[in-house]
Design a protein around this motif. Structure first.
Motif, PDB file in Angstrom:
ATOM      1  N   THR A 227       3.639  16.889   3.023  1.00 35.36           N
ATOM      2  CA  THR A 227       3.100  15.935   2.065  1.00 35.36           C
ATOM      3  C   THR A 227       3.906  14.654   2.142  1.00 35.36           C
ATOM      4  O   THR A 227       5.142  14.691   2.172  1.00 35.36           O
ATOM      5  N   ASN A 229       4.212  10.448   0.628  1.00 36.83           N
ATOM      6  CA  ASN A 229       3.827   9.454  -0.376  1.00 36.83           C
ATOM      7  C   ASN A 229       4.025   8.053   0.183  1.00 36.83           C
ATOM      8  O   ASN A 229       4.950   7.815   0.973  1.00 36.83           O
ATOM      9  N   PHE A 231       3.883   3.757  -1.055  1.00 35.01           N
ATOM     10  CA  PHE A 231       3.765   2.764  -2.130  1.00 35.01           C
ATOM     11  C   PHE A 231       3.946   1.386  -1.511  1.00 35.01           C
ATOM     12  O   PHE A 231       4.831   1.182  -0.673  1.00 35.01           O
ATOM     13  N   THR A 267      -0.408   1.410   2.518  1.00 35.60           N
ATOM     14  CA  THR A 267       0.120   2.497   1.700  1.00 35.60           C
ATOM     15  C   THR A 267      -0.215   3.856   2.301  1.00 35.60           C
ATOM     16  O   THR A 267       0.638   4.755   2.360  1.00 35.60           O
ATOM     17  N   ALA A 271       2.340   6.668   3.890  1.00 32.13           N
ATOM     18  CA  ALA A 271       2.318   8.066   3.450  1.00 32.13           C
ATOM     19  C   ALA A 271       2.277   9.018   4.639  1.00 32.13           C
ATOM     20  O   ALA A 271       2.934  10.057   4.634  1.00 32.13           O
ATOM     21  N   LEU A 373      -0.617   3.156  -4.366  1.00 32.53           N
ATOM     22  CA  LEU A 373       0.151   4.353  -4.045  1.00 32.53           C
ATOM     23  C   LEU A 373      -0.790   5.374  -3.421  1.00 32.53           C
ATOM     24  O   LEU A 373      -1.990   5.404  -3.724  1.00 32.53           O
ATOM     25  N   THR A 375      -1.038   9.518  -1.481  1.00 31.70           N
ATOM     26  CA  THR A 375      -0.485  10.810  -1.091  1.00 31.70           C
ATOM     27  C   THR A 375      -1.373  11.381   0.016  1.00 31.70           C
ATOM     28  O   THR A 375      -2.599  11.334  -0.097  1.00 31.70           O
TER      29      THR A 375
END
Length: 381
Positions: A227, A229, A231, A267, A271, A373, A375
């Motif tokens: 996973t 992330n 931003f 973004t 990620a 943001l 994911t």
């Protein structure tokens, strides 16, 4: 205490078919027996491994374990399983006090199961894994159900079956032969055998279809899920529209950036890099490099997607949130979703693009820029 694993692999396994015994056939790139041996070699409480082979299988064994670092002793088996087990017990190295007797065709035995059997030998001369019978049982004759059979107290036996070495060797020497497994031999000698929790994955390969099931278990065990992330923030500047997720959105301002300033695409790209532990866009496309001045952000996104594929990952899903007061994202969210899915080679149903405001708070609330943001989840079977 020294624990030796006795792996019995002298059978022919004719029910599987094929041009060689089942223990030497391929299971997801490795011979079945190689996987079995390595499961015990990797366990910190196993001091030695003895593999009982058919007298004609020496060459097959050497080929199967050619790339293995496991240190094993081999011994020829006998005409029956009982005789093969006895040969393995007698070949246990000096200092062995306990043995785990295991079928060579059970390649998916787990470390936890091995540990449970070893632990149970502290309080019992014998211990074996088993699973309680949960299906209804029938007694049949001539292809018809004759009567139901109670299942209370019934278990499906597995291996490794553990014993104190002297006790099980004496039990085998006194047994007339023909036992289904070593627990039967132990019980005939009056030894107590503790039942420990078995494992559904610890299957014995008996028929051809069992290879497919074992491969599914291996894929699940080896699945790598990551996973990441992301931003990013871009300020507004003079202009007549912003590019978000590859879509030109009319606005009375533009976004400021070294490239095309697509904050949504940046973004998601970050990620993906994050899930791969590959830093961010700046590591791969430094803003100090003039060649990326005004570059389309899909270049960065496609690079990240390709890097994930090179590492054996597929992108399972993407969830992106854009944070701004204006422009309004709702009317173009579907087009953004479709474009991002196209660029990444994904189904649209696995790409989420949504927006929210910051309730007039902060720089986004003052309409000074857009934040985003994201994911992503990467999966490598």
């Amino acid at each position: 205490m020294t624990v030796t694993a006795i792996i019995v692999a002298a059978g022919r396994g004719t029910r599987v078919g094929g041009d060689k015994p089942k223990q030497y056939q391929n299971l997801a790139g490795r011979a079945v027996l190689a996987r079995t041996v390595e499961a015990f070699a990797a366990h910190p409480r196993i001091g030695a491994i003895v593999v009982v082979l058919h007298p004609e299988d020496g060459g097959l064994f050497e080929t199967a374990l050619a790339d293995s670092t496991a240190r094993v002793t081999t011994v020829p088996g006998g005409a029956t399983r009982d005789a093969s087990v006895q040969a393995g017990l007698r070949a246990a190295p000096d200092g062995t006090t306990r043995v785990l007797i295991h079928d060579g065709a059970r390649p998916l035995v787990g470390a936890a199961l091995i540990g449970r059997v070893i632990d149970a030998l502290d309080d019992s001369p014998g211990a074996a894994p088993a699973l309680p019978v949960t299906d209804a049982l029938w007694q049949g004759r001539d292809g018809k159900v004759e009567a139901p059979h109670p299942r209370d107290g019934l278990y499906r036996a597995q291996t490794p079956q553990g014993f104190h070495l002297r006790a099980i060797l004496a039990a085998h020497e006194a047994h007339p032969g023909g036992a289904a497994d070593d627990v039967e031999v132990a019980l005939a000698a009056g030894l107590d055998v503790a039942i420990v929790e078995g494992d559904e994955d610890n299957l014995k390969i008996t028929h051809k279809v069992d290879f497919a099931r074992a491969e599914r278990v291996l894929r699940e065990r080896n699945m790598d899920i990551r996973t990441g992330n992301g931003f990013d923030v871009h300020a507004f500047c003079e202009g007549d529209g912003v590019i978000l997720c590859g879509i030109k959105v009319p606005h009375d301002k533009a976004l400021k950036g070294h490239s095309d300033a697509d904050v949504g695409m940046h973004t998601v790209t970050d990620a993906i890099y994050g899930a791969l532990a590959e830093g961010d866009i700046g590591r791969h496309f430094p803003p100090s490099d003039p060649q990326w001045k005004g570059a389309a952000s899909e270049i960065f996104l496609k690079h990240a997607v390709a890097l994930a594929a090179e590492r054996g990952f597929r992108i399972s899903n993407v969830d992106l949130t854009l944070i701004c007061e204006r422009p309004k994202i709702g009317p173009v969210a579907g087009a953004m979703q479709a474009e991002m899915a196209r660029l990444m080679g994904m189904e649209e149903a696995r790409v989420s693009v949504k927006a929210t405001t910051s309730e007039r708070l902060g720089f986004t609330g003052r309409e000074e820029g857009i934040a985003a943001l994201a994911t992503v989840t990467l999966v490598a079977p």
